[in-house]
Design a protein around this motif. Structure first.
Motif, PDB file in Angstrom:
ATOM      1  N   SER A  85       0.596  -1.224  -0.034  1.00  0.00           N
ATOM      2  CA  SER A  85      -0.032   0.116   0.083  1.00  0.00           C
ATOM      3  C   SER A  85       0.997   1.171  -0.002  1.00  0.00           C
ATOM      4  N   GLN A  86       1.958   1.215   0.701  1.00  0.00           N
ATOM      5  CA  GLN A  86       2.764   2.374   0.529  1.00  0.00           C
ATOM      6  C   GLN A  86       3.467   2.723  -0.800  1.00  0.00           C
ATOM      7  N   ASP A  87       3.463   1.751  -1.862  1.00  0.00           N
ATOM      8  CA  ASP A  87       4.009   2.019  -3.101  1.00  0.00           C
ATOM      9  C   ASP A  87       2.886   2.513  -4.070  1.00  0.00           C
ATOM     10  N   ALA A 116      -4.998  -6.293   3.544  1.00  0.00           N
ATOM     11  CA  ALA A 116      -5.681  -5.106   2.455  1.00  0.00           C
ATOM     12  C   ALA A 116      -7.065  -5.344   2.510  1.00  0.00           C
ATOM     13  N   TYR A 117      -7.708  -4.453   2.116  1.00  0.00           N
ATOM     14  CA  TYR A 117      -9.056  -4.526   1.862  1.00  0.00           C
ATOM     15  C   TYR A 117      -9.719  -3.819   0.706  1.00  0.00           C
ATOM     16  N   GLN A 118      -8.919  -2.743   0.282  1.00  0.00           N
ATOM     17  CA  GLN A 118      -9.395  -1.717  -0.687  1.00  0.00           C
ATOM     18  C   GLN A 118      -8.404  -1.797  -1.756  1.00  0.00           C
ATOM     19  N   VAL A 119      -8.724  -2.078  -3.107  1.00  0.00           N
ATOM     20  CA  VAL A 119      -8.074  -1.775  -4.195  1.00  0.00           C
ATOM     21  C   VAL A 119      -8.776  -0.914  -5.196  1.00  0.00           C
ATOM     22  N   GLN A 120      -8.015   0.069  -6.043  1.00  0.00           N
ATOM     23  CA  GLN A 120      -8.661   0.489  -6.934  1.00  0.00           C
ATOM     24  C   GLN A 120      -8.059   0.114  -8.342  1.00  0.00           C
ATOM     25  N   ILE A 121      -8.975  -0.507  -8.987  1.00  0.00           N
ATOM     26  CA  ILE A 121      -8.771  -0.917 -10.410  1.00  0.00           C
ATOM     27  C   ILE A 121      -9.276   0.010 -11.404  1.00  0.00           C
ATOM     28  N   GLY A 173      -5.242   0.544   0.604  1.00  0.00           N
ATOM     29  CA  GLY A 173      -5.636   0.363   1.780  1.00  0.00           C
ATOM     30  C   GLY A 173      -4.453   1.110   2.753  1.00  0.00           C
ATOM     31  N   ASP A 174      -4.560   0.787   4.086  1.00  0.00           N
ATOM     32  CA  ASP A 174      -3.649   1.324   5.076  1.00  0.00           C
ATOM     33  C   ASP A 174      -2.226   0.887   4.794  1.00  0.00           C
ATOM     34  N   ASP A 175      -1.155   1.734   5.415  1.00  0.00           N
ATOM     35  CA  ASP A 175       0.181   1.257   5.182  1.00  0.00           C
ATOM     36  C   ASP A 175       0.398   0.039   5.531  1.00  0.00           C
TER      37      ASP A 175
END
Length: 294
Positions: A85-87, A116-121, A173-175
């Motif tokens: 998530s930090q990338d 992880a729980y959220q991803v943007q595609i 998601g969160d770091d």
């Protein structure tokens, strides 16, 4: 848990009476879509964390802890990517130029590998050297590889017409959270009338469904320029009718209809991409993709 979307069909047709739209779904080539290539282009992959060395894919800053490696959860081949998530997002532009009547759909397999729980595609396009989003969806990811999709109709994003299309995936998601990515695919389809004289778009208009994608309910707005018989039907990717939302004689005007993701018998339909077709008063409207989530 959301049901995976699994489509083995690359061609779909709606064969209807009169001026029926015909859909042909064609793959838009992506480079290294399943992360199987090593930096020299050979297969299988090797463990790499420098995205400048991963064929086909880009990252806008050096990765802190993201890359490609062999993965037992891979859905196409033996390798998959992981993204912290930090990338920044990973992305790729293709050589395909968006056409006026295109419906573009992206599919990707995703898995939560750590918290992880959220991803943007997103489907992206290049505009004067910058990347812009044509369509995006924020999805929840689970502990098993699950297929997700996002679609857009070129006519709804006129700025994208004539521009190169691509894909983007971002762990938002969160770091300290991680996702796994595999089997990225991009397709285009079109809808054209068999008889040009029978297709009169000015007589009918069908707005995009909202919300789209949806889980519980989505709404579609349509406008009739003159009174007459009207039919609004939903189809699956095999071209089979799954639900008739409207079949009646209606006065000229604007109407809104709601769909609850169920078929004619009231049963919940599986997650996937469906198409709406509006016809009547001597015309038919290009079908629009509707993405149902579970």
């Amino acid at each position: 848990m959301r049901q995976p979307l699994r489509f083995g069909i690359l061609t779909l047709a709606l064969l209807l009476a009169g001026a029926a739209p015909l859909f042909a779904q064609e793959a838009i080539p992506l480079e290294n879509p399943s992360f199987e290539q090593a930096p020299d282009g050979s297969t299988p992959c090797i463990r790499v964390t420098d995205w400048d060395q991963i064929p086909g894919w880009n990252m806008d800053a050096p990765a802190q802890d993201s890359g490609v490696s062999e993965n037992a959860n891979a859905t196409d081949g033996t390798c998959a990517a992981w993204l912290a998530s930090q990338d920044p997002a990973i992305w790729q532009l293709t050589d395909y130029v968006i056409q006026e009547n295109d419906v573009i759909t992206m599919y990707v397999d995703l898995r939560n590998s750590w918290m992880a729980y959220q991803v943007q595609i997103a489907i992206i396009y290049e505009y004067d050297g910058e990347r812009r989003i044509a369509a995006a969806d924020t999805v929840e990811v689970f502990d098993v590889m699950t297929e997700y999709s996002v679609s857009f109709t070129a006519s709804d994003v006129p700025e994208a017409i004539g521009r190169r299309v691509g894909v983007s995936i971002d762990n938002i998601g969160d770091d300290g959270t991680y996702i796994e990515i595999d089997n990225v695919r991009l397709f285009r389809s079109t809808a054209t009338a068999r008889e040009e004289g029978a297709r009169l778009p000015e007589a009918l208009t069908l707005a995009p469904a909202y919300p789209n994608p949806f889980r519980d309910f989505t709404r579609m707005q349509y406008t009739l320029r003159q009174a007459g018989p009207v039919e609004l039907v939903l189809y699956d990717l095999l071209g089979r009718p799954v639900r008739t939302l409207v079949r009646s004689f209606q006065a000229a005007g604007t109407y809104v209809v709601q769909w609850d993701g169920r078929d004619e018998s009231g049963r919940l339909l599986p997650a996937g991409v469906y198409f709406a077709r509006l016809s009547g008063v001597g015309a038919s409207v290009q079908a629009r993709p509707i993405v149902l989530r579970r």
